[in-house]
Scaffold this motif. Structure first.
Motif, PDB file in Angstrom:
ATOM      1  N   LEU A 113       0.839  -1.202   0.000  1.00 18.18           N
ATOM      2  CA  LEU A 113       0.000   0.000   0.000  1.00 18.18           C
ATOM      3  C   LEU A 113       0.871   1.247   0.000  1.00 18.18           C
ATOM      4  O   LEU A 113       2.022   1.223   0.428  1.00 18.18           O
ATOM      5  N   THR A 114       0.270   2.330  -0.452  1.00 22.35           N
ATOM      6  CA  THR A 114       0.914   3.640  -0.384  1.00 22.35           C
ATOM      7  C   THR A 114       0.251   4.442   0.720  1.00 22.35           C
ATOM      8  O   THR A 114      -0.970   4.599   0.732  1.00 22.35           O
ATOM      9  N   LEU A 115       1.075   4.930   1.670  1.00 19.88           N
ATOM     10  CA  LEU A 115       0.557   5.695   2.800  1.00 19.88           C
ATOM     11  C   LEU A 115       1.044   7.130   2.750  1.00 19.88           C
ATOM     12  O   LEU A 115       2.244   7.384   2.597  1.00 19.88           O
ATOM     13  N   PHE A 116       0.110   8.057   2.897  1.00 21.14           N
ATOM     14  CA  PHE A 116       0.429   9.470   3.080  1.00 21.14           C
ATOM     15  C   PHE A 116      -0.066   9.882   4.455  1.00 21.14           C
ATOM     16  O   PHE A 116      -1.194   9.566   4.843  1.00 21.14           O
ATOM     17  N   GLY A 117       0.763  10.600   5.193  1.00 20.99           N
ATOM     18  CA  GLY A 117       0.363  11.101   6.491  1.00 20.99           C
ATOM     19  C   GLY A 117       0.753  12.551   6.670  1.00 20.99           C
ATOM     20  O   GLY A 117       1.434  13.132   5.821  1.00 20.99           O
ATOM     21  N   ARG A 118       0.300  13.148   7.776  1.00 24.99           N
ATOM     22  CA  ARG A 118       0.537  14.572   8.043  1.00 24.99           C
ATOM     23  C   ARG A 118       0.112  15.411   6.841  1.00 24.99           C
ATOM     24  O   ARG A 118       0.773  16.389   6.476  1.00 24.99           O
ATOM     25  N   ALA A 119      -0.990  14.987   6.221  1.00 24.48           N
ATOM     26  CA  ALA A 119      -1.413  15.582   4.959  1.00 24.48           C
ATOM     27  C   ALA A 119      -2.478  16.643   5.196  1.00 24.48           C
ATOM     28  O   ALA A 119      -3.596  16.342   5.625  1.00 24.48           O
ATOM     29  N   ALA A 120      -2.129  17.886   4.915  1.00 24.04           N
ATOM     30  CA  ALA A 120      -3.057  19.008   5.024  1.00 24.04           C
ATOM     31  C   ALA A 120      -2.540  20.140   4.158  1.00 24.04           C
ATOM     32  O   ALA A 120      -1.322  20.368   4.085  1.00 24.04           O
ATOM     33  N   ASN A 121      -3.458  20.834   3.511  1.00 22.63           N
ATOM     34  CA  ASN A 121      -3.094  21.887   2.565  1.00 22.63           C
ATOM     35  C   ASN A 121      -2.166  21.291   1.508  1.00 22.63           C
ATOM     36  O   ASN A 121      -2.528  20.342   0.844  1.00 22.63           O
ATOM     37  N   LYS A 122      -0.963  21.811   1.368  1.00 24.98           N
ATOM     38  CA  LYS A 122      -0.037  21.267   0.380  1.00 24.98           C
ATOM     39  C   LYS A 122       1.061  20.415   1.004  1.00 24.98           C
ATOM     40  O   LYS A 122       1.993  19.988   0.331  1.00 24.98           O
ATOM     41  N   HIS A 123       0.946  20.178   2.296  1.00 24.17           N
ATOM     42  CA  HIS A 123       1.987  19.444   3.005  1.00 24.17           C
ATOM     43  C   HIS A 123       1.597  17.988   3.177  1.00 24.17           C
ATOM     44  O   HIS A 123       0.424  17.660   3.364  1.00 24.17           O
ATOM     45  N   PHE A 124       2.574  17.098   3.133  1.00 21.85           N
ATOM     46  CA  PHE A 124       2.331  15.676   3.348  1.00 21.85           C
ATOM     47  C   PHE A 124       3.663  14.955   3.507  1.00 21.85           C
ATOM     48  O   PHE A 124       4.728  15.483   3.171  1.00 21.85           O
ATOM     49  N   LEU A 125       3.579  13.740   4.008  1.00 23.52           N
ATOM     50  CA  LEU A 125       4.704  12.820   4.028  1.00 23.52           C
ATOM     51  C   LEU A 125       4.240  11.524   3.388  1.00 23.52           C
ATOM     52  O   LEU A 125       3.192  10.984   3.769  1.00 23.52           O
ATOM     53  N   CYS A 126       4.979  11.016   2.418  1.00 24.70           N
ATOM     54  CA  CYS A 126       4.700   9.703   1.849  1.00 24.70           C
ATOM     55  C   CYS A 126       5.568   8.709   2.607  1.00 24.70           C
ATOM     56  O   CYS A 126       6.795   8.730   2.507  1.00 24.70           O
ATOM     57  N   TYR A 127       4.931   7.835   3.381  1.00 26.56           N
ATOM     58  CA  TYR A 127       5.660   6.935   4.268  1.00 26.56           C
ATOM     59  C   TYR A 127       6.160   5.678   3.560  1.00 26.56           C
ATOM     60  O   TYR A 127       7.193   5.128   3.915  1.00 26.56           O
ATOM     61  N   CYS A 128       5.389   5.192   2.598  1.00 28.42           N
ATOM     62  CA  CYS A 128       5.797   3.977   1.881  1.00 28.42           C
ATOM     63  C   CYS A 128       4.957   3.874   0.613  1.00 28.42           C
ATOM     64  O   CYS A 128       3.978   4.590   0.442  1.00 28.42           O
ATOM     65  N   GLY A 129       5.358   2.945  -0.274  1.00 30.79           N
ATOM     66  CA  GLY A 129       4.636   2.783  -1.530  1.00 30.79           C
ATOM     67  C   GLY A 129       4.946   3.883  -2.518  1.00 30.79           C
ATOM     68  O   GLY A 129       4.071   4.323  -3.273  1.00 30.79           O
TER      69      GLY A 129
END
Length: 312
Positions: free
Chosen positions: A276-292
């Motif tokens: 799977l692909t995980l995105f976290g801390r995602a708000a406005n234009k900010h995010f972290l792609c954790y894996c995938g």
């Protein structure tokens, strides 16, 4: 004072503004169970006193118990907001792998006068006691419960390959903007989690509940009722990505998950294992792609003028 309940949640198909979609309403699949539409007020008005000694009225979420009976046998009590209780119960049965298909259920009847949901199946659930014997209390808000039989099936999950299920950074930002504009109970009263199902940048369904596990189960129920497959979908949640949330998204066939919150170690490990692909801390234009990362078509933003370049 009780806030009005939403109309016809079972066939809801919403856009970012919460109105009707330009698409025609979805119809239930052939053999779908009969569901009541037991609407209930999701907010309560109370009086509070603040740090200045001022009293005023505010709204808070109306959490309530819903005891689920399957063929007259008590199964579980879910603490819920009650936005779409029939879909919640249907999705719970699907995500716990107690049913393989919604056609196994004849009807789900919710009665808020007794806080109960009566599930009637066509042929019963084989080995129900064995399937529910081992329970794991999870970190889900309100204490979610996962049966041991579910964990044993995670390894059989098959998601579409990266070439067939991808997300562009611009699509991710459209999704986040849609969620930023979404009218919600959280804005009015706080204390709830929201989850949504997207196809590209279009929101298909949005629901809020006191626990994020309830919200994802409700989406699973909506998907099952309407025959919606997860392979080309994106799941969004305001809650953290624990192993339970990752597992349920995978069981729904959804390969991409976006969270406004973070991810736990077990959530990250399970997502990596399943692809799977995980995105976290995602708000406005900010995010972290954790894996995938292989599913993500990055379109990097230009550096902020305030960013400093550190000489190497």
């Amino acid at each position: 004072m009780t806030a009005p309940a939403p109309a016809s949640p079972h066939n809801a198909q919403v856009t970012a503004q919460g109105g009707a979609s330009s698409r025609p309403p979805r119809t239930p699949v052939s053999g779908a169970p009969h569901l009541t539409q037991a609407q209930v007020g999701m907010l309560r008005e109370i009086e509070v006193q603040d740090e200045y000694g001022q009293r005023r009225s505010i709204h808070i979420p109306a959490e309530r118990p819903l005891t689920v009976f399957v063929d007259k046998r008590e199964l579980v009590t879910l603490m819920t907001l009650g936005a779409a209780p029939e879909l919640l119960v249907l999705g719970y049965l699907r995500n716990q792998r107690l049913i393989a298909d919604v056609s196994e259920v004849a009807s789900i009847t919710v009665d808020w006068e007794v806080n109960a949901a009566a599930v009637r199946t066509h042929r019963g659930i084989a080995n129900l006691e064995d399937l529910t014997a081992q329970r794991v209390v999870t970190t889900g808000c309100g204490q979610g419960t996962v049966y041991g039989s579910v964990m044993s099936q995670v390894g059989a999950v098959q998601l579409p390959p990266p070439a067939e299920a991808r997300i562009r950074q611009s699509t991710l930002q459209t999704l986040l903007e849609t969620m930023r504009q979404q009218d919600s109970i959280h804005r009015k009263a706080g204390s709830v989690h929201g989850c949504a199902l997207f196809q590209g940048g279009e929101m298909l369904y949005f629901v809020e509940d006191v626990g994020r596990h309830n919200a994802i189960d409700t989406i699973a129920g909506w998907m099952g009722l309407h025959g919606v497959h997860g392979g080309d979908k994106i799941f969004y949640t305001t809650g953290r990505l624990t192993s339970e949330m990752v597992m349920k998204a995978a069981l729904m066939g959804v390969p991409i998950i976006v969270s406004r919150n973070g991810v736990t170690h077990m959530g990250h490990e399970l997502a990596t294992q399943l692809g799977l692909t995980l995105f976290g801390r995602a708000a406005n234009k900010h995010f972290l792609c954790y894996c995938g990362f292989e599913r993500f078509d990055a379109e990097p933003l230009p550096p902020s003028p305030t960013m400093r370049v550190v000489a190497g």
